[in-house]
Design a protein around this motif. Structure first.
Motif, short mmCIF file in Angstrom:
data_model
loop_
_atom_site.label_atom_id
_atom_site.label_comp_id
_atom_site.label_asym_id
_atom_site.label_seq_id
_atom_site.Cartn_x
_atom_site.Cartn_y
_atom_site.Cartn_z
N GLU A 137 -45.72 -2.84 -43.64
CA GLU A 137 -45.54 -1.55 -42.97
C GLU A 137 -46.28 -0.49 -43.77
N VAL A 138 -47.39 -0.01 -43.20
CA VAL A 138 -48.21 0.99 -43.90
C VAL A 138 -47.59 2.37 -43.77
N ARG A 139 -47.10 2.71 -42.57
CA ARG A 139 -46.43 4.01 -42.38
C ARG A 139 -45.39 3.86 -41.28
N GLY A 140 -44.15 3.85 -41.69
CA GLY A 140 -43.07 3.74 -40.74
C GLY A 140 -42.34 5.06 -40.55
N PHE A 141 -41.45 5.10 -39.58
CA PHE A 141 -40.58 6.26 -39.42
C PHE A 141 -39.53 6.25 -40.54
N PRO A 142 -38.94 7.40 -40.84
CA PRO A 142 -37.87 7.43 -41.83
C PRO A 142 -36.69 6.54 -41.43
#
Length: 341
Positions: free
Chosen positions: A137-142
């Motif tokens: 996961e490079v950029r997930g939601f909080p």
């Protein structure tokens, strides 16, 4: 006999109006159902979703051919370059092939639906290559909203809020200048409030609150000013045009529940030219990707704001001309009489 005929005529006319109204409303419901349902039914990767590939030349060519029907493939020299492309909003994910292993890079914050699609494709590719897969996961939601439901749900309230806000401003405020002040005041207060709810209430965002709030304020201002300008220039027809653009088309074509590239062409592109789609994309880029990819949303919303202001000014000028014309008629009549004498 005459009264009876007149009454019957009025009843018949009213009956026709009722029938036309019922048919028109039914047609409207059908159009709304089609506009909301078709993009969801026919959404999916169709060759426009950008994805990266990192592999040795023979394997990279094979993967490009295999994925080309569903994705727009770009070959990157290494995993770091692919990661940067994802964070800079040039790609939704990447497949990184190394001896005995395949790494699937995804960015759920860019699109949950696309991340799931890339993960499924990566698993299939790993099985075909007989290597072990892993997902990064490079950029997930909080953690508070891992699916990004708060952002997806914001399109309709934004569209309705801008439309309703503009209508109420027109109904309750008489001064032309005060209406514009009210639009911008509503945009600023609403933008900060909306962002606070999404970021601190839902936990969807974790970026800079001030910048995200300003992005939301721009979206609200563009929406409300667009409605105000259309109404001032075209009358009630302008409100209908605004409702179609913001709600009937703008909400289902926003791409917030999937991605613009996953909608049938050219609807995904059209959706990004309307305030709900542009605002949603801008909020995503500013709040979750440090502003990367935000240029398109900024340009679209500024255009809606400027055009709305221009329409509003043109509508006021036209109304002022109409108000002057009747008062000029007595003077012209008096001049004609004096000339005759």
């Amino acid at each position: 006999m005459t009264d009876t005929t007149a009454t019957a005529s009025r009843a018949s006319s009213e009956g026709r109006r009722v029938a036309l109204l019922v048919l028109g409303l039914t047609a409207l419901l059908g159009i709304m159902l089609t506009a909301f349902a078709l993009p969801a039914i026919h959404s999916g990767a169709k060759g426009d979703v950008p994805i990266g590939v990192v592999a040795a030349p023979p394997a990279a060519d094979q993967l490009t051919q295999r994925l080309g029907g569903s994705f727009d493939v770009t070959v990157y020299p290494d995993a770091q370059a692919a990661r940067q492309a994802i964070l800079h909003r040039d790609s939704y994910g990447a497949l990184v092939v190394t001896p005995g292993h395949l790494e699937v890079m995804v960015a759920t914050a860019a699109s949950t639906a696309v991340a799931q699609a890339i993960t499924q494709v990566g698993t299939g590719v790993a099985a075909a290559l007989h290597v072990s897969p892993s997902v990064t996961e490079v950029r997930g939601f909080p953690a508070g909203d891992p699916r990004g439901a708060g952002l997806s749900a914001g399109a309709l309230p934004l569209a309705l809020g801008g439309w309703i806000g503009a209508v109420l401003i027109m109904q309750l405020i008489a001064s032309s200048r005060s209406r514009i002040v009210a639009v911008f005041a509503f945009a600023v207060v609403g933008g900060f409030a909306l962002t606070a709810i999404i970021q601190f209430g839902f936990g969807t965002f974790d970026g800079n609150y001030l910048l995200t709030s300003l992005a939301a304020a721009l979206g609200i201002a563009a929406t409300a000013m667009g409605v105000l300008g259309l109404r001032e220039l075209f009358g009630n027809i302008g409100l209908v045009i605004a409702a179609v653009a913001l709600i009937l088309l703008g909400n289902p074509l926003s791409g917030l529940t999937s991605a613009p590239e996953m909608l049938p062409a050219p609807w995904g592109f059209i959706g990004q030219l309307l305030p709900p789609g542009a605002t949603g994309a801008l909020l995503r880029d500013v709040a979750l990707f440090d502003g990367w990819g935000a240029t398109h949303g900024l340009i679209v919303l500024v255009c809606w704001l400027v055009v709305g202001l221009a329409f509003y000014a043109l509508g006021l000028r036209r109304q002022a001309s109409k108000d002057i014309e009747p008062s000029a008629q007595p003077d012209e009549t008096a001049a004609t009489v004096d000339a005759a004498h």
